[in-house]
Enzyme design. Sequence first.
Site, PDB file in Angstrom:
ATOM      1  N   GLU A  41      16.798-152.964 -63.586  1.00  0.00           N
ATOM      2  CA  GLU A  41      16.438-153.016 -65.009  1.00  0.00           C
ATOM      3  C   GLU A  41      15.075-153.683 -65.204  1.00  0.00           C
ATOM      4  O   GLU A  41      14.304-153.273 -66.069  1.00  0.00           O
ATOM      5  CB  GLU A  41      17.515-153.745 -65.822  1.00  0.00           C
ATOM      6  CG  GLU A  41      18.769-152.915 -66.041  1.00  0.00           C
ATOM      7  CD  GLU A  41      18.507-151.617 -66.795  1.00  0.00           C
ATOM      8  OE1 GLU A  41      17.579-151.569 -67.624  1.00  0.00           O
ATOM      9  OE2 GLU A  41      19.225-150.627 -66.540  1.00  0.00           O
ATOM     10  N   LEU A  84       3.217-151.941 -58.476  1.00  0.00           N
ATOM     11  CA  LEU A  84       4.212-151.555 -59.488  1.00  0.00           C
ATOM     12  C   LEU A  84       3.745-151.929 -60.908  1.00  0.00           C
ATOM     13  O   LEU A  84       4.241-151.392 -61.893  1.00  0.00           O
ATOM     14  CB  LEU A  84       5.552-152.235 -59.167  1.00  0.00           C
ATOM     15  CG  LEU A  84       6.821-151.720 -59.839  1.00  0.00           C
ATOM     16  CD1 LEU A  84       7.023-150.238 -59.628  1.00  0.00           C
ATOM     17  CD2 LEU A  84       8.037-152.470 -59.292  1.00  0.00           C
ATOM     18  N   TYR A 124      17.615-156.106 -74.695  1.00  0.00           N
ATOM     19  CA  TYR A 124      17.933-154.816 -74.076  1.00  0.00           C
ATOM     20  C   TYR A 124      18.418-155.015 -72.637  1.00  0.00           C
ATOM     21  O   TYR A 124      19.460-154.490 -72.239  1.00  0.00           O
ATOM     22  CB  TYR A 124      16.709-153.880 -74.099  1.00  0.00           C
ATOM     23  CG  TYR A 124      16.913-152.702 -73.184  1.00  0.00           C
ATOM     24  CD1 TYR A 124      17.681-151.624 -73.600  1.00  0.00           C
ATOM     25  CD2 TYR A 124      16.412-152.697 -71.879  1.00  0.00           C
ATOM     26  CE1 TYR A 124      17.931-150.558 -72.756  1.00  0.00           C
ATOM     27  CE2 TYR A 124      16.654-151.640 -71.023  1.00  0.00           C
ATOM     28  CZ  TYR A 124      17.415-150.575 -71.471  1.00  0.00           C
ATOM     29  OH  TYR A 124      17.672-149.539 -70.626  1.00  0.00           O
ATOM     30  N   ASP A 142      16.559-149.229 -76.345  1.00  0.00           N
ATOM     31  CA  ASP A 142      15.172-149.309 -75.882  1.00  0.00           C
ATOM     32  C   ASP A 142      14.414-148.132 -76.492  1.00  0.00           C
ATOM     33  O   ASP A 142      14.934-147.452 -77.389  1.00  0.00           O
ATOM     34  CB  ASP A 142      15.104-149.303 -74.339  1.00  0.00           C
ATOM     35  CG  ASP A 142      15.524-147.956 -73.757  1.00  0.00           C
ATOM     36  OD1 ASP A 142      16.114-147.135 -74.497  1.00  0.00           O
ATOM     37  OD2 ASP A 142      15.261-147.722 -72.566  1.00  0.00           O
ATOM     38  N   CYS A 196      15.939-135.488 -74.156  1.00  0.00           N
ATOM     39  CA  CYS A 196      15.316-135.734 -75.463  1.00  0.00           C
ATOM     40  C   CYS A 196      13.996-136.471 -75.237  1.00  0.00           C
ATOM     41  O   CYS A 196      13.804-137.595 -75.675  1.00  0.00           O
ATOM     42  CB  CYS A 196      16.259-136.542 -76.350  1.00  0.00           C
ATOM     43  SG  CYS A 196      15.758-136.565 -78.080  1.00  0.00           S
ATOM     44  N   CYS A 212      22.966-133.141 -84.139  1.00  0.00           N
ATOM     45  CA  CYS A 212      21.601-133.659 -84.277  1.00  0.00           C
ATOM     46  C   CYS A 212      20.906-133.085 -85.518  1.00  0.00           C
ATOM     47  O   CYS A 212      20.676-131.878 -85.617  1.00  0.00           O
ATOM     48  CB  CYS A 212      20.799-133.321 -83.024  1.00  0.00           C
ATOM     49  SG  CYS A 212      19.113-133.914 -83.136  1.00  0.00           S
TER      50      CYS A 212
HETATM   51  S1  SF4 Z   1      19.203-131.860 -79.988  1.00  0.00           S
HETATM   52 FE1  SF4 Z   1      18.449-133.777 -80.890  1.00  0.00          FE
HETATM   53  S2  SF4 Z   1      19.046-135.337 -79.440  1.00  0.00           S
HETATM   54 FE2  SF4 Z   1      19.154-133.378 -78.363  1.00  0.00          FE
HETATM   55  S3  SF4 Z   1      17.144-133.044 -77.396  1.00  0.00           S
HETATM   56 FE3  SF4 Z   1      17.072-132.059 -79.387  1.00  0.00          FE
HETATM   57  S4  SF4 Z   1      16.220-133.646 -80.727  1.00  0.00           S
HETATM   58 FE4  SF4 Z   1      16.940-134.694 -78.900  1.00  0.00          FE
END
Ligand code: SF4
Length: 370
Positions: A41, A84, A124, A142, A196, A212
Amino acid sequence: MHPTPDALTALRDALAGWYHARRRRLPWREDPSPYRVWISEIMLQQTQVATVLPYFDRFVAAFPDVAALAAAPEQDVLALWSGLGYYRRARHLHEAAREVVAQHGGAVPEDPAALMRLKGVGPYTAAAISSIAFGRPAAVLDGNVSRVLARLVAEERPVDTAPVQRDQWALAEALLDPADPASHNQAMMELGALICSPRTPDCGGCPAAPWCDARRLGRPLDFPKKAGRTVVKSVYAVCGLATREDGTLLLARRPDDVLLGGLWELPGDELPHARARRRDAVTAAFEARLGLAVAVDGHLATVEHVFTHRRLTLDVYAVRGPVPDPPTRRWYTDAAWVDRAAPDAVPLSRLTHKVLAAVAAPRATPGGPR
Ligand code: SF4
């Protein structure tokens, strides 16, 4: 998406199914011990998975547990982090390992509040470690997760504002799968990383697509909206390459409390403005920072490097002059002649690696910037 209990449950199940079928096999997922999850992380903050993988393997091979990391000299930790970037992470991690040994008997704490008291661990990272390594029901938020959530609800307000951040935390918590928070959080992160993405979301292959709003409206790229714009500042610097016939070059260690602190570099300095005279600046830098009077020869290379908010243009010159062994130091906290074929004997930043590659076969030109 209207986050009704039914919608949340259906979306949660779709995410879980997708994650178990499609997740990447990563070393910290195959063996998610608290120590390995913590290291991963910290390395993944601001750095892509593909870049982290070889560093992670080398790091946990050299320091297999908290005690080994705590006992290591800082130079060894920085050397394994070399390249890094964001070196403060390594220094904080090292300090935190010592805190874990001193205050928790060497066992990484489970509780997010206790984790957050460790150097370099914010909300986070604490939630990620607590959920992934210990199965605690702590939601994560995040940049990747925030983008997914903003698109799911077509958030029209800027996400980098306190009220929207609060709402996003509330939505992340409502969506969290209490039965398997480890997989759920990693599914959200994975969705943001693989499907996404900021500029090319694959809505056709997305398990969250039926819920969505951004996809339904046909404008996923309109989200998330940002209030502040980051200003990237151009900065200019010079450095000097001093070499000896025995195949060594002069490197100097930066103070701990500055950008790239504790790392070694070709001696140099930032310029006050773009039009400052480069050669004079090299002479001045050697004088002020190492107490050395050198003459500047040819221009060897110009190296461009982008930090988070700074675009650096660095001109490299050959220098010569009497340099004692060991070299003197003033602003620099150490200096040494290092084998040119193995400069990694001391920790180097990515920028210095770039500079050394640029001057690997130096062809000094008398011209170049003045
Ligand atoms: S459907 Fe919504 S959550 Fe899925 S990739 Fe498309 S914009 Fe992103």
